[in-house]
Write an enzyme that holds these catalytic residues in place. Structure first.
Site, PDB file in Angstrom:
ATOM      1  N   SER A 141      25.393-152.276  20.377  1.00 18.40           N
ATOM      2  CA  SER A 141      25.575-153.552  20.594  1.00 18.40           C
ATOM      3  C   SER A 141      24.499-154.525  21.084  1.00 18.40           C
ATOM      4  O   SER A 141      23.680-153.691  21.751  1.00 18.40           O
ATOM      5  CB  SER A 141      26.862-153.808  21.399  1.00 18.40           C
ATOM      6  OG  SER A 141      27.082-155.244  21.935  1.00 18.40           O
ATOM      7  N   TYR A 155      31.929-152.779  28.577  1.00 17.08           N
ATOM      8  CA  TYR A 155      31.703-152.936  27.289  1.00 17.08           C
ATOM      9  C   TYR A 155      30.117-152.638  27.165  1.00 17.08           C
ATOM     10  O   TYR A 155      29.675-151.875  26.341  1.00 17.08           O
ATOM     11  CB  TYR A 155      31.980-154.033  26.557  1.00 17.08           C
ATOM     12  CG  TYR A 155      31.794-153.972  25.079  1.00 17.08           C
ATOM     13  CD1 TYR A 155      32.453-153.036  24.240  1.00 17.08           C
ATOM     14  CD2 TYR A 155      30.697-154.646  24.504  1.00 17.08           C
ATOM     15  CE1 TYR A 155      32.059-153.155  22.706  1.00 17.08           C
ATOM     16  CE2 TYR A 155      30.486-154.709  23.314  1.00 17.08           C
ATOM     17  CZ  TYR A 155      31.141-153.914  22.206  1.00 17.08           C
ATOM     18  OH  TYR A 155      30.715-153.715  21.068  1.00 17.08           O
TER      19      TYR A 155
END
Length: 246
Positions: A141, A155
């Site tokens: 990410s 996350y």
């Protein structure tokens, strides 16, 4: 294109979104492809249909990425169904967020289990099947290296862990001719983060190209890293994020 002719690939979480696009792209470039799914059997069947329409073998394997035994079993099942394994794409992932005070132990355990542990276990299992020219590509990410807003620490942590794992595994498997890399998507139009969602305008404002990416953009990067063209690329991260981290 047929850069992956004769190759055999497993894409975890390949029933929808980025995973489905990756599975279709690898098949379009000549690979036989297995995908794992947790609950979306119908969506997984659609992806298999698309793989077969491209003239390749497609396989759908039910596997909960939070279950260590299921992760290992799915890799072995893919290798058995395809007659071997050349490419592993660690795509399956979940999101947990919110203020630090609201994190439950279940949230913490879930994101570690799926976003970190499953990647480690799948890669370990795949390494037993991969030969020279093998490829492991994980989906990270843009938040792994730069966290641009609050309430996403869990996350971001889980994706940042994959950077160190990728670099270390690249060292471990390099002598065998196996490359290990990670692709860092930015805001990509999927169910998890739709381009018309409540946070989309704020995300566009941070990009050099103020537009959401498509799952196919990520798939193209994965296909490159899985190909012979990327034989000298390992231990690295490829950002496909519209310039959000420039």
């Amino acid at each position: 294109m047929s850069r992956l002719a004769g190759k055999r690939a497993l894409v975890t979480g390949g029933s929808r979104g980025i995973g489905a696009a990756i599975a279709r792209r690898l098949a379009g470039e000549g690979a036989d492809v297995a995908v794992t799914y947790e609950r979306s059997a119908g969506k997984a069947a659609e992806v298999v249909g698309a793989i077969e329409a491209a003239g390749r073998k497609g396989v759908a394997i039910a596997a909960d990425s939070a279950d260590p035994a299921a992760v290992k079993r799915s890799v072995d099942a893919a290798a058995q169904a395809l007659g071997g394994l050349d490419i592993l794409v660690n795509n399956a992932g979940i999101f947990r967020g919110g203020p630090v005070a609201d994190w439950s132990l279940a949230d913490i355990d879930a994101i570690i289990a799926v976003n970190i542990r499953a990647v480690v276990l799948a890669s370990q299992a795949a390494a037993a099947h991969l030969g020279a020219g093998g490829r492991i590509v994980s989906i990270g990410s843009c938040l792994a290296e730069r966290v641009v807003e609050p309430d996403i620490a869990l996350y971001a942590m889980s994706k940042a862990a994959l950077i160190g794992f990728t670099k270390g595994l690249a060292r471990d498997l390099g002598p065998r001719g196996i490359t290990v890399n990670i692709v860092h998507p930015g805001s990509t139009d999927t169910d998890m983060n739709p381009a018309d969602g409540p946070r989309s305008e704020a995300q566009r404002a941070r990009m050099a190209i103020p537009s959401y990416g498509k799952p196919e953009d990520i798939a193209a990067a994965v296909a490159y890293l899985a190909s012979e063209e990327a034989r000298f690329v390992t231990g690295t991260g490829l950002a496909v994020d519209g310039g959000v981290n420039t």
